[in-house]
Design a protein around this motif. Structure first.
Motif, mmCIF file in Angstrom:
data_model
loop_
_atom_site.group_PDB
_atom_site.id
_atom_site.type_symbol
_atom_site.label_atom_id
_atom_site.label_comp_id
_atom_site.label_asym_id
_atom_site.label_seq_id
_atom_site.Cartn_x
_atom_site.Cartn_y
_atom_site.Cartn_z
ATOM 1 N N LEU A 164 -2.562 5.524 1.696
ATOM 2 C CA LEU A 164 -1.344 5.858 2.443
ATOM 3 C C LEU A 164 -1.547 7.226 3.088
ATOM 4 N N PRO A 165 -1.615 7.323 4.417
ATOM 5 C CA PRO A 165 -1.134 6.355 5.397
ATOM 6 C C PRO A 165 -2.193 5.598 6.204
ATOM 7 N N VAL A 166 -3.501 5.829 6.008
ATOM 8 C CA VAL A 166 -4.492 5.267 6.935
ATOM 9 C C VAL A 166 -4.402 3.742 7.000
ATOM 10 N N VAL A 167 -4.546 3.067 5.868
ATOM 11 C CA VAL A 167 -4.550 1.596 5.867
ATOM 12 C C VAL A 167 -3.202 1.007 6.286
ATOM 13 N N PRO A 168 -2.081 1.418 5.656
ATOM 14 C CA PRO A 168 -0.803 0.790 6.043
ATOM 15 C C PRO A 168 -0.372 1.074 7.473
ATOM 16 N N PHE A 169 -0.585 2.287 7.968
ATOM 17 C CA PHE A 169 -0.162 2.593 9.333
ATOM 18 C C PHE A 169 -0.979 1.803 10.345
ATOM 19 N N ALA A 170 -2.282 1.608 10.069
ATOM 20 C CA ALA A 170 -3.100 0.786 10.961
ATOM 21 C C ALA A 170 -2.606 -0.666 10.946
ATOM 22 N N LEU A 171 -2.270 -1.182 9.762
ATOM 23 C CA LEU A 171 -1.749 -2.544 9.653
ATOM 24 C C LEU A 171 -0.414 -2.685 10.378
ATOM 25 N N GLU A 172 0.439 -1.666 10.268
ATOM 26 C CA GLU A 172 1.747 -1.733 10.918
ATOM 27 C C GLU A 172 1.606 -1.738 12.436
ATOM 28 N N CYS A 211 0.832 -1.210 0.000
ATOM 29 C CA CYS A 211 0.000 0.000 0.000
ATOM 30 C C CYS A 211 0.864 1.257 0.000
ATOM 31 N N VAL A 212 1.933 1.235 0.802
ATOM 32 C CA VAL A 212 2.817 2.395 0.899
ATOM 33 C C VAL A 212 3.429 2.724 -0.455
ATOM 34 N N GLN A 213 4.001 1.722 -1.107
ATOM 35 C CA GLN A 213 4.691 1.985 -2.369
ATOM 36 C C GLN A 213 3.732 2.387 -3.474
ATOM 37 N N LEU A 214 2.569 1.759 -3.524
ATOM 38 C CA LEU A 214 1.571 2.147 -4.519
ATOM 39 C C LEU A 214 1.078 3.565 -4.254
ATOM 40 N N GLY A 215 0.869 3.886 -2.985
ATOM 41 C CA GLY A 215 0.432 5.239 -2.640
ATOM 42 C C GLY A 215 1.461 6.289 -3.008
ATOM 43 N N ILE A 216 2.741 5.980 -2.793
ATOM 44 C CA ILE A 216 3.807 6.921 -3.151
ATOM 45 C C ILE A 216 3.859 7.122 -4.654
ATOM 46 N N ALA A 217 3.765 6.025 -5.404
ATOM 47 C CA ALA A 217 3.801 6.126 -6.864
ATOM 48 C C ALA A 217 2.652 6.992 -7.383
ATOM 49 N N LEU A 218 1.463 6.820 -6.805
ATOM 50 C CA LEU A 218 0.327 7.636 -7.219
ATOM 51 C C LEU A 218 0.499 9.092 -6.796
ATOM 52 N N ALA A 219 1.144 9.306 -5.641
ATOM 53 C CA ALA A 219 1.347 10.671 -5.153
ATOM 54 C C ALA A 219 2.297 11.450 -6.044
ATOM 55 N N VAL A 220 3.208 10.746 -6.738
ATOM 56 C CA VAL A 220 4.145 11.423 -7.637
ATOM 57 C C VAL A 220 3.384 12.216 -8.692
ATOM 58 N N GLY A 221 2.197 11.733 -9.065
ATOM 59 C CA GLY A 221 1.392 12.451 -10.045
ATOM 60 C C GLY A 221 0.924 13.811 -9.569
ATOM 61 N N LEU A 222 0.962 14.057 -8.255
ATOM 62 C CA LEU A 222 0.548 15.355 -7.711
ATOM 63 C C LEU A 222 1.693 16.361 -7.670
ATOM 64 N N PHE A 223 2.928 15.891 -7.897
ATOM 65 C CA PHE A 223 4.087 16.771 -7.749
ATOM 66 C C PHE A 223 4.000 17.985 -8.667
ATOM 67 N N ASP A 224 3.536 17.792 -9.902
ATOM 68 C CA ASP A 224 3.478 18.907 -10.847
ATOM 69 C C ASP A 224 2.479 19.966 -10.399
ATOM 70 N N SER A 225 1.464 19.553 -9.642
ATOM 71 C CA SER A 225 0.419 20.493 -9.231
ATOM 72 C C SER A 225 0.704 21.149 -7.887
ATOM 73 N N VAL A 226 1.144 20.348 -6.901
ATOM 74 C CA VAL A 226 1.323 20.895 -5.557
ATOM 75 C C VAL A 226 2.715 20.630 -4.981
ATOM 76 N N GLY A 227 3.572 19.939 -5.724
ATOM 77 C CA GLY A 227 4.920 19.656 -5.243
ATOM 78 C C GLY A 227 4.935 18.533 -4.220
ATOM 79 N N ALA A 228 6.144 18.147 -3.802
ATOM 80 C CA ALA A 228 6.287 17.063 -2.824
ATOM 81 C C ALA A 228 5.684 17.447 -1.481
ATOM 82 N N GLU A 229 5.869 18.716 -1.068
ATOM 83 C CA GLU A 229 5.315 19.159 0.211
ATOM 84 C C GLU A 229 3.789 19.157 0.178
#
Length: 303
Positions: free
Chosen positions: A223-231, A30-48
């Motif tokens: 990410l992070p609700v599901v993975p952090f709860a699982l962890e 879940c974490v890695q898939l969520g990060i990969a999808l979040a990369v698509g937001l970088f052009d609009s709002v950046g990493a922060e």
């Protein structure tokens, strides 16, 4: 790559430690898939901005759904939850900044040095050094520091995330043992969301649209609700050392997700490194069981 991860899953689920290990592996996916999808937001709002959307929504979701009974927390447990929130925010911001500069697999490999350090410092027996050592070789092969083509600032961000991840593992286990259910996570995540808003809000919120906000909501669940709860639940079943070494699978998963979702093609050395980290994960899970932790009793509410 998918095949070796599948073999690993079949191996661990046959052991007494399979439930905790399985939770950890699903969390990593879940974490890695969520990060990969979040990369698509970088052009609009950046990493922060991507970090802010994830943490802000996650904090709000958990606060509403769980409604933590903060008055029932001891002072020490409340401080631990607050510290976990700070570490979570640092982990998210630093790692997203790293991914904006270096490949996902490389960033995850460097970040794994945090859990690896936990495994080395907290582990016992011969395997305490053998399996982390094997995983360390895999990390080197995944990172290829000898190539000289890596972004130094991105590496620094990933190493900062590694330090935060080590603290996250230890604090998550403590909070999970001390506070019932997801009460602790429902305190730490809003703290992380508040910090993210203070850091990135002034620059991001004026540019935010409803479309971006909804994308952030979906990412927050993945990410992070599901993975952090699982962890948190996994760390009730595994030792911190075992969980830390088990996280060696994350760089391997990151390479696979980076290849499929971001078209980041790994070289031969990183692929060999995947084999090393998978082997280390299989080795550590056989001795990963932890004595079952009794669910903390919720404090009695005044009549």
């Amino acid at each position: 790559m998918l095949g070796v991860i599948t073999i690993f899953m079949l191996t661990v689920t046959r052991s007494a430690n399979g439930v905790g290990t399985g939770m950890a592996v699903v969390s990593m996916c879940c974490v890695q898939l969520g990060i990969a999808l979040a990369v698509g937001l970088f052009d609009s709002v950046g990493a922060e901005g991507a970090s802010l959307l994830r943490l802000g929504w996650a904090g709000l979701i958990l606060l509403v759904l769980v409604r933590p009974q903060v008055r029932s927390f001891s002072r020490a447990n409340l401080l631990a939850c607050l510290a976990l929130g700070v570490v979570t925010a640092g982990l998210t911001f630093l790692f997203m900044a790293a991914v904006a500069r270096i490949p996902l697999g490389t960033a995850s490999a460097l970040e794994f040095l945090g859990p690896l350090s936990v495994a080395v410092l907290r582990g016992r027996g011969r395997g305490a050094l053998v399996w982390p050592g094997l995983a360390a070789v895999g990390v080197l092969l995944l990172t290829e520091p000898w190539s000289g083509a890596i972004d130094g600032i991105g590496v620094a961000y990933a190493l900062g995330a590694a330090a935060c991840w080590a603290g996250y593992i230890l604090l998550t286990q403590h909070v999970g043992d001390a506070v019932s259910g997801l009460q602790g996570l429902a305190v730490s995540m809003p703290v992380a969301g508040l910090l993210a808003t203070l850091v990135a809000g002034p620059a991001v919120l004026p540019e935010l649209t409803w479309q971006l906000a909804l994308q952030g909501l979906g990412l927050a669940i993945l990410l992070p609700v599901v993975p952090f709860a699982l962890e948190m639940m996994a760390l009730r079943r595994l030792t911190a050392a075992a969980f830390g070494t088990l996280m060696c699978l994350e760089p391997a998963i990151a390479v696979f997700v980076g290849l499929v979702a971001l078209h980041q093609v790994p070289g031969i050395a990183p692929l060999i490194g995947v084999g090393f980290v998978i082997a280390a994960g299989v080795g550590v899970q056989r001795s990963a069981a932890r004595e079952p932790v009794r669910e903390p009793e919720p404090a009695l509410q005044p009549a």
